[in-house]
Enzyme design. Structure first.
Site, mmCIF file in Angstrom:
data_model
loop_
_atom_site.group_PDB
_atom_site.id
_atom_site.type_symbol
_atom_site.label_atom_id
_atom_site.label_comp_id
_atom_site.label_asym_id
_atom_site.label_seq_id
_atom_site.Cartn_x
_atom_site.Cartn_y
_atom_site.Cartn_z
ATOM 1 N N LYS A 106 0.856 -1.197 0.000
ATOM 2 C CA LYS A 106 0.000 0.000 0.000
ATOM 3 C C LYS A 106 0.881 1.233 0.000
ATOM 4 O O LYS A 106 2.011 1.191 0.508
ATOM 5 C CB LYS A 106 -0.875 0.022 1.258
ATOM 6 C CG LYS A 106 -2.118 0.886 1.113
ATOM 7 C CD LYS A 106 -3.196 0.125 0.375
ATOM 8 C CE LYS A 106 -4.430 0.947 0.132
ATOM 9 N NZ LYS A 106 -5.510 0.105 -0.390
ATOM 10 N N GLY A 218 -20.361 7.187 2.891
ATOM 11 C CA GLY A 218 -19.507 7.492 1.736
ATOM 12 C C GLY A 218 -20.347 7.499 0.475
ATOM 13 O O GLY A 218 -21.370 6.798 0.382
ATOM 14 N N GLY A 220 -18.497 7.676 -2.743
ATOM 15 C CA GLY A 220 -17.433 7.692 -3.742
ATOM 16 C C GLY A 220 -17.526 6.461 -4.624
ATOM 17 O O GLY A 220 -18.604 5.887 -4.810
ATOM 18 N N ASN A 221 -16.383 6.042 -5.125
ATOM 19 C CA ASN A 221 -16.355 4.938 -6.092
ATOM 20 C C ASN A 221 -17.032 3.675 -5.559
ATOM 21 O O ASN A 221 -17.886 3.096 -6.233
ATOM 22 C CB ASN A 221 -14.902 4.654 -6.478
ATOM 23 C CG ASN A 221 -14.775 3.439 -7.361
ATOM 24 O OD1 ASN A 221 -14.423 2.366 -6.889
ATOM 25 N ND2 ASN A 221 -15.111 3.565 -8.620
#
Ligand code: NAD
Length: 427
Positions: A106, A218, A220-221
């Site tokens: 990451k 959320g 988002g994507n």
């Protein structure tokens, strides 16, 4: 967010508990509870106003026993090295649970793209790659997009890598745009993957998805595509929440009759922030950012950030909630997890629920190697197969051994990685 919360400590605590259950030897425990390699570096950038600003970057390579390190790069103002360490560790377990031949990694940069021009962001991307180029590569470590990074960032990074190495190396990065080596279906992959596992969990619980309601943290994507497929399956999404950059706080957007995804998308910026005034005009109730958690729904989908369901708010979860599908990484602290377990709520743990993204990244690598690209239907059908198979393996083990789903998923992943490390003679 709780400043004392340390996601890496949480990842290690989760690992230690399962290592004990698996009776792993001390050497293997010590090896798997820490990253193999860490890179910490500065990225100096000449800003548009002529000043130089220095950004802090990290790439953490947790484990490569089962294949090259794999994991996204996040741009976030509150990024910390321990968050990146935790996410890198979870990537190792994620790739193992869906049984793809990749390890965990990451990356992160402490920055806020909201306040950076495209040129400045490009300089950060290129500087990031210059700092780590010798330690990544198609067979070594393959980054991808994550929070606040996108296919354009990936192209800049690939281009910088190719300049340094001389030649074309599309396999150095995934999440590339379609037409530049990217896979169709990657945008949908994580959110759809969450919903494939929700569909299977509800089937196992004997609940018809068409009768269910859900609340999402959320927008988002991950969340947008999870909602899309949930609605295609006939479920009703009644609440989403998101971060408001201007107010520096989060808000929930509620519509009891069901949110209209398309109308909300029209008033949402590229960071997943919804325009409050326009939402009110469209009949949404706009309330506190934490209200997504207290909705009287069947399913909760945390799909924003880590550490969102914790000791102080877990008891506000409605009695009606039967299922929590963790779209985000590490959204539930061990303290909250215990309460959820005791209440008998079914949990699809993060590294299983959101493994669709990395599975599709793996498909991108496979297609890139063949230099032949599948249709979106083919990608999504293979993704559905992989996610369903992984869910079924975890669910079967949890039933057979009477385990919490998170523990069952960890047992499968950690055993696979421990075995690969042993086979290689590393431990
Ligand atoms: P994103 O940047 O596209 O969207 C994040 C959303 O969360 C935005 O709507 C933002 O406004 C909202 N948000 C931020 N802080 C919030 C807060 N305090 N309260 C409520 N909402 C808040 O990110 P994404 O790609 O959708 O990722 C979401 C989570 O899923 C992260 O934990 C990420 O690591 C994880 N994840 C993403 C992928 C992927 O392929 N995108 C894969 C696996 C895991």
């Amino acid at each position: 967010m709780d400043k004392k919360f340390n996601p890496f400590k949480m990842a290690q605590q989760q690992f230690d508990e399962i290592a004990e259950k698996l009776s792993l030897d001390q050497g293997t425990r010590q090896f798997l509870r820490n990253p193999q390699k860490e890179m910490h570096f500065s990225i100096p950038v000449k800003m548009d106003d002529g000043t130089t600003q220095v950004f802090q970057g990290f790439r953490i390579q947790h484990n490569s026993a089962r294949g090259p390190h794999k994991g996204g790069i996040r741009f976030h103002p509150q990024e910390t090295v321990d968050t990146v360490r935790a996410l890198s560790t979870w990537m190792t377990w994620k790739c193992a649970v869906v049984d793809i031949p990749l390890g965990g990694g990451k990356g992160g940069v402490i920055c806020d793209p909201h306040n950076l021009s495209n040129r400045e962001q490009e300089q950060i991307c290129r500087g990031f790659i210059r700092a780590i180029a010798k330690d990544i590569g198609p067979l070594v470590d393959v980054p991808a997009p994550d929070v606040m990074t996108n296919p354009q960032h990936m192209v800049w990074m690939m281009d910088e890598y190719e300049k340094i190495m001389g030649g074309k190396f599309p396999g150095v990065i995934t999440g590339k745009p379609v037409g530049m080596g990217g896979s169709l279906g990657r945008t949908e992959a994580t959110g759809y993957g969450v919903m494939y596992t929700v569909r299977e969990a509800l089937k196992a619980m004997g609940i018809d998805i068409k009768t269910t309601t859900a609340s999402f943290q959320g927008f988002g994507n991950v969340s947008q595509y999870a909602i899309d497929l949930f609605q295609q399956y006939g479920g009703k999404a009644v609440c989403v929440s998101c971060w408001d950059q201007a107010d520096q706080k989060s808000y929930s957007f509620i519509k009891e009759s069901g949110i209209n995804l398309q109308e909300l998308l029209k008033i949402t910026d590229k960071f997943g922030g919804i325009n409050k005034a326009k939402a009110v005009e469209l009949g949404y109730k706009v309330s506190d950012g934490n209200d997504w958690l207290i909705q009287d729904v069947d399913i909760l989908v945390p799909a924003a950030l880590e550490n969102q369901i914790h000791g102080e708010n877990v008891n506000s979860i409605s009695k009606r909630v039967k299922l929590i599908a963790e779209g985000a990484n590490g959204p539930t602290t061990p303290e909250a997890d215990k309460v959820i377990h005791e209440r008998g709520i079914f949990v699809i743990p993060d590294f299983l629920a959101n493994a669709g993204g990395v599975t599709c990244s793996y498909f991108e690598q496979v297609q890139g190697n063949m230099n032949y690209f599948w249709s979106k239907e083919e990608v999504l059908s293979k993704l559905d197969d992989a996610m369903t198979k992984a869910f079924t393996a975890v669910y079967d083990l949890s039933k057979r051994k009477n385990l919490f789903m998170r523990d069952a998923a960890y047992m499968i992943s950690i055993s696979r990685v421990a075995e690969a490390s042993k086979n290689r003679g590393w431990v």
